[in-house]
Design an enzyme around this catalytic site. Structure first.
Site, PDB file in Angstrom:
ATOM      1  N   SER A  28       0.838  -1.197   0.000  1.00 15.19           N
ATOM      2  CA  SER A  28       0.000   0.000   0.000  1.00 15.19           C
ATOM      3  C   SER A  28       0.879   1.254   0.000  1.00 15.19           C
ATOM      4  CB  SER A  28      -0.950  -0.030   1.207  1.00 15.19           C
ATOM      5  OG  SER A  28      -1.977   0.921   1.076  1.00 15.19           O
TER       6      SER A  28
ATOM      7  N   HIS B 134      -7.170  -6.365   1.156  1.00 10.86           N
ATOM      8  CA  HIS B 134      -6.118  -5.413   0.792  1.00 10.86           C
ATOM      9  C   HIS B 134      -4.784  -5.778   1.433  1.00 10.86           C
ATOM     10  CE1 HIS B 134      -4.026  -1.766  -0.125  1.00 10.86           C
ATOM     11  NE2 HIS B 134      -4.046  -1.320   1.115  1.00 10.86           N
TER      12      HIS B 134
ATOM     13  N   ASP C  89      -0.370  -4.685  -3.686  1.00 15.08           N
ATOM     14  CA  ASP C  89      -1.728  -4.133  -3.736  1.00 15.08           C
ATOM     15  C   ASP C  89      -1.775  -2.612  -3.615  1.00 15.08           C
ATOM     16  OD1 ASP C  89      -4.300  -5.243  -4.260  1.00 15.08           O
ATOM     17  OD2 ASP C  89      -4.966  -4.522  -2.320  1.00 15.08           O
TER      18      ASP C  89
END
Length: 283
Positions: free
Chosen positions: A49, A246, A74
């Site tokens: 992230s 996520h 991700d």
């Protein structure tokens, strides 16, 4: 090696308010230099992230001279920029405090932030801290102290039997106040001015890095236009790990480790041992 930024763990910095991509990427370079000096070993940067965005900024700025690989987990510019519009609402929807570490872990699982209990027990601990004020944040400290003082005055005026009852009540109240609540280590809502700088131009920055690159995603629908074109041109290796949220590396740590190991072997950065079988991605 896993550097911990100032919003997690026990890391302390001179200016904890500065969460710009430039500052944090320089921090990564400084950590590598402090540990290895002028001759660092071959290093692969892996980030999830926002951490993935910082890894890309670090690689693009050539802050790690011995860099041999780059992996984003991700994070895609298009999806990230779209998500920023609703980020404040998401942050407002999170609990501000937790009664215990266990309560925070339970929330992370029930909310779907993490889907792996073992991982949540590790990662949530570094994201929260004990509240500095032992009193409940919903009751101002001055009011709590005023209540204690009134109880003490009543206790002095009362007779001995009634006084002992009040004393026990006061001790019970004190024990309640000693229950340390936990809160988030950093107020992410206050870092909003840095959000766009983390992700704006990230896809092209990732593609511009000359080192071999790996992109791990929870779903192929997360790709934006630039990365879709880059992936079709073979500019990086991509692997989708379905049935993950996520936090891909937390939900499926074994699969992420396998994907990274396969990437390293594919590019001949290392040799397989113990009968390891490479599982090459289907996309």
């Amino acid at each position: 090696m896993c550097p911990v930024f100032c919003f997690a763990g026990e890391t302390k910095v001179r200016n904890p308010e500065d969460l710009s991509a430039e500052t944090m990427s320089k921090d990564v370079g400084n950590v590598v230099e402090a540990m290895y000096g002028d001759l660092p070993p071959p290093i692969m940067l892996i980030g999830h992230s926002m951490g993935g965005a910082i890894a890309v900024h670090t690689a693009a700025s050539n802050l790690v001279p011995s860099l041999l690989g780059l992996c984003m987990i991700d994070v895609v510019e298009g999806t990230a920029m779209d998500a920023l519009n609703s980020m404040q609402n998401f942050l407002r929807g999170r609990p501000k405090t937790f009664k215990s570490i266990e309560n925070a872990i339970e929330w992370s699982l029930k909310s779907g932030q993490i889907r792996n209990l073992e991982s949540a027990r590790v990662s949530m601990v570094g994201q929260i801290k004990q509240c500095e004020d032992a009193a409940s944040p919903e009751v101002p400290k001055a009011i709590v102290e005023g209540i204690i003082e009134e109880e003490e005055e009543e206790e002095e005026e009362d007779y001995e039997g009634r006084g002992s009852v009040n004393k026990r009540k006061k001790e019970d109240d004190t024990e309640t106040k000693k229950e340390h609540l936990y809160t988030w280590r950093i107020e992410l809502s206050k870092t909003e001015k840095y959000w766009e700088g983390w992700f704006r131009g990230l896809s092209n920055l990732f593609l511009s890095c000359s080192t071999p690159k790996l992109l791990l995603l929870a779903g192929v629908d997360r790709l934006d236009k630039d990365l879709t074109i880059g992936q079709m041109q073979g500019k990086f290796q991509m692997q989708v790990l379905p049935q993950c949220g996520h936090a891909v590396h937390e939900d499926a740590p074994d699969k992420v480790a396998e994907a990274v190991a396969t990437f390293l072997i594919r590019h001949r950065f290392t040799e397989p041992i113990g009968g390891f079988q490479c599982v090459f991605p289907a996309c």
